[in-house]
Design a protein around this motif. Structure first.
Motif, short mmCIF file in Angstrom:
data_model
loop_
_atom_site.label_atom_id
_atom_site.label_comp_id
_atom_site.label_asym_id
_atom_site.label_seq_id
_atom_site.Cartn_x
_atom_site.Cartn_y
_atom_site.Cartn_z
N ARG A 12 0.98 -1.28 0.05
CA ARG A 12 -0.08 -0.06 -0.07
C ARG A 12 0.84 1.38 0.08
NH1 ARG A 12 -0.25 2.60 4.76
NH2 ARG A 12 -2.18 3.34 4.35
N TYR A 34 -6.50 -3.69 -1.49
CA TYR A 34 -6.48 -2.59 -0.48
C TYR A 34 -7.51 -3.04 0.62
CZ TYR A 34 -11.26 -2.08 -2.97
OH TYR A 34 -12.36 -2.21 -3.32
N SER A 35 -7.17 -2.59 1.76
CA SER A 35 -8.16 -2.75 3.03
C SER A 35 -9.36 -1.91 3.07
CB SER A 35 -7.26 -2.79 4.40
OG SER A 35 -6.76 -1.60 4.44
N ASP A 36 -10.10 -2.21 4.13
CA ASP A 36 -11.16 -1.02 4.18
C ASP A 36 -10.73 0.44 4.26
OD1 ASP A 36 -13.16 -3.03 4.01
OD2 ASP A 36 -13.28 -3.11 6.39
N ASP A 38 -8.07 1.94 3.10
CA ASP A 38 -7.56 2.26 1.81
C ASP A 38 -8.28 2.25 0.60
OD1 ASP A 38 -5.05 2.83 3.11
OD2 ASP A 38 -4.53 0.77 2.84
N ALA A 39 -9.65 2.24 0.60
CA ALA A 39 -10.54 2.20 -0.43
C ALA A 39 -10.27 3.24 -1.46
CB ALA A 39 -11.88 2.13 -0.11
N VAL A 44 -4.59 2.76 -4.83
CA VAL A 44 -5.87 1.99 -5.46
C VAL A 44 -6.45 2.82 -6.89
CG1 VAL A 44 -8.19 1.34 -5.29
CG2 VAL A 44 -6.53 1.39 -3.22
N SER A 50 -8.23 -3.20 -9.21
CA SER A 50 -7.95 -3.24 -7.64
C SER A 50 -8.89 -4.36 -7.20
CB SER A 50 -8.11 -1.61 -7.00
OG SER A 50 -9.46 -1.25 -7.23
N HIS A 52 -10.34 -5.67 -3.38
CA HIS A 52 -10.41 -5.42 -1.77
C HIS A 52 -10.27 -6.90 -1.21
CE1 HIS A 52 -13.11 -5.78 2.05
NE2 HIS A 52 -12.34 -4.56 2.03
N SER A 61 -5.62 -8.84 6.17
CA SER A 61 -5.72 -8.02 4.75
C SER A 61 -4.43 -8.21 4.03
CB SER A 61 -6.16 -6.77 4.96
OG SER A 61 -5.54 -6.00 5.85
#
Length: 503
Positions: A12, A34-36, A38-39, A44, A50, A52, A61
């Protein structure tokens, strides 16, 4: 040779963006994960695709093998770049990629495991005749025997996690009375950080400098060094300011350390980019510290002084290509400095300063490079590393690089959290740094947090710039080159080298 078509970046922030940009230069498609939280992160938005992969916690994650592998399969990626941190030095993950017919853009699993185990690495260095600090070769087993070894090599000693890194599981022990409690504390931290409580001890060196060599190796037996970096400005054993090249190395010492770095890489049958880290004591003796089997955070300063793209070389090596250059083709020119801009409060022991970035205006101009992983309006959370960006400056010599960095630090505007900008300015204005007479003890021994609030920082900047201009005018009047300081420094270092050779 397997030509890579699509790369999934298992990371990330700024390093994910860094890899994406080189992939685009090479015509390679990219996939971000990406995690929550980092949406809507820049990495991203800049990737071609991308996926999730879970909630904020990295353990759910970015560190989950199956989620990363499934994302690669789902998008048709044929390679994975791990960046740094997370899974970048996980031999099991590298092996999993290999078993899933995915190209891991990094070293072989066997090399990662070997060099990741600090005691195994020390044993290998012993066989390869590479100097390392006096201490134990193996993990400590008998507390009484360990205490005797500590007495033999002399206090202070350093207790280090065998499977560790980043300052975790590390303790400085100054006397016999604190030895057992220090061992216990180091083991506990190592167990919590790495799931492995093995520790070893080594002599704590006086006035140590942290100097590292970038290496790159292909699958055809070619191993090259890409010169050196100094990383001695640290807090909690983690780097904050780096520069390339190291200002104290004579040509002779640089050549000797480069040869040792290449020998280390060959000893572990290394492939791809890696870094050999050394400690240099006050007598200019150097000792192997560890090998980082990945790209380093501070790699931009090496790119700035050589003109190379290290990520591109990583990808070419992963494809099976022979390195497109020889050692004599790699030249260093000028000087570069990197300041890591963290969301931390240097006035309060560098504690994290989380929050929403209400302002993020990056500097620009000649010789300035900014690798940022966040944008204005985003939040710095406790879930991940608090680094906002890496600010780099380049100049034709060390003085110019430092002055450009001071200008960039002055231009950099960040709102919403405390940052390390005032600390970086403090360091770059300090006489010990300007004269290159500093070591890894700078923060605990010299740094004065109260000086950051005395209102004189801007005045100090102006004085520093004025002094530099005056010096330049005097230099021109005397028809002397701007490299005079470097030449004098090298003459001094030559005396050190002669003393070293005559010992």
């Amino acid at each position: 040779m397997a030509e890579i078509q699509k790369v999934l970046i298992a990371n990330r922030g700024e390093i994910a963006l860094r890899v994406i940009r080189t992939c685009r230069d090479m015509g390679i498609q990219t996939v971000a994960v990406y995690s929550d939280p980092d949406a809507h992160a820049p990495h991203v938005l800049h990737a071609d695709e991308s996926v999730h992969i879970g909630p904020a916690a990295s353990s759910e994650s970015y560190l989950v093998f199956d989620k990363i592998i499934n994302a690669a399969k789902q998008t048709g990626a044929d390679a994975i770049h791990p960046g740094y941190g997370f899974l970048s030095e996980n031999g099991n993950f590298a092996e999993r990629c290999r078993n899933e017919d995915l190209i891991f853009i990094g070293p072989k699993p066997e090399s990662i495991r070997l060099m990741g185990d600090k005691t195994a690495a020390r044993e290998l260095m012993s066989k390869a005749d590479i100097p390392y600090p006096p201490g134990t070769k193996d993990a400590l087993k008998d507390p009484e025997e360990a205490e005797k070894i500590a007495e033999d090599i002399g206090y202070p000693v350093l207790v280090k996690a065998a499977a560790g890194g980043g300052g975790k599981g590390m303790r400085i022990i100054h006397n016999k009375e604190d030895f057992q409690s220090g061992i216990k504390a180091a083991r506990s931290e190592a167990r919590n950080a790495f799931g492995d409580d093995r520790v070893y001890i080594e002599k704590y060196l006086e006035e140590p400098r942290h100097v590292e060599f970038q290496i790159i190796a292909d699958k055809h037996g070619n191993v090259l060094h890409v010169f050196d970096r100094e990383c001695s400005i640290q807090r909690r054993h983690q780097k904050v300011i780096e520069e390339a090249p190291c200002a104290i190395l004579t040509p002779e010492l640089r050549a000797e350390m480069a040869e040792a770095a290449i020998a280390v890489a060959k000893a572990c049958d290394y492939e791809n980019a890696g870094t050999i880290e050394f400690l240099v004591d006050r007598n200019r003796n150097f000792y192997f510290l560890e090998m980082n089997t990945r790209l380093q955070v501070e790699h931009p300063v090496t790119e700035l002084i050589t003109g190379l793209d290290l990520v591109q070389l990583q990808i070419l090596v992963a494809q099976g290509c022979e390195l497109p250059l020889k050692q004599e083709d790699i030249k260093k020119q000028g000087h570069a400095v990197e300041c890591r801009i963290y969301a931390e409060d240097p006035r309060d022991n560098f504690l994290p300063s989380t929050g929403r970035l209400t302002k993020h205006r990056i500097p620009s101009g000649n010789g300035i490079r900014v690798d940022a992983g966040v944008e204005e309006g985003q939040s710095i959370t406790i879930n991940y590393d608090p680094m906002i960006s890496k600010l780099c400056s380049y100049g034709k010599n060390r003085e110019e690089a430092i002055q450009r960095m001071l200008r960039a630090l002055e231009e950099y505007e960040i709102g919403g959290c405390r940052t390390t900008i005032p600390f970086c300015r403090y360091v770059l204005q300090h006489n010990d740094f300007r004269s290159a007479e500093y070591d890894t003890h700078f923060v605990p021994d010299i740094f004065d947090p109260t000086a950051l609030d005395n209102g004189d920082a801007r005045l100090a900047d102006i004085r520093s710039v004025a002094a530099a201009l005056l010096k330049r005018e005097q230099s021109e009047e005397n028809n002397q080159s701007s490299f005079k300081r470097t030449a004098v420094s090298q003459n001094s270092h030559s005396l050190w080298w002669k003393k070293r050779q005559n010992r």
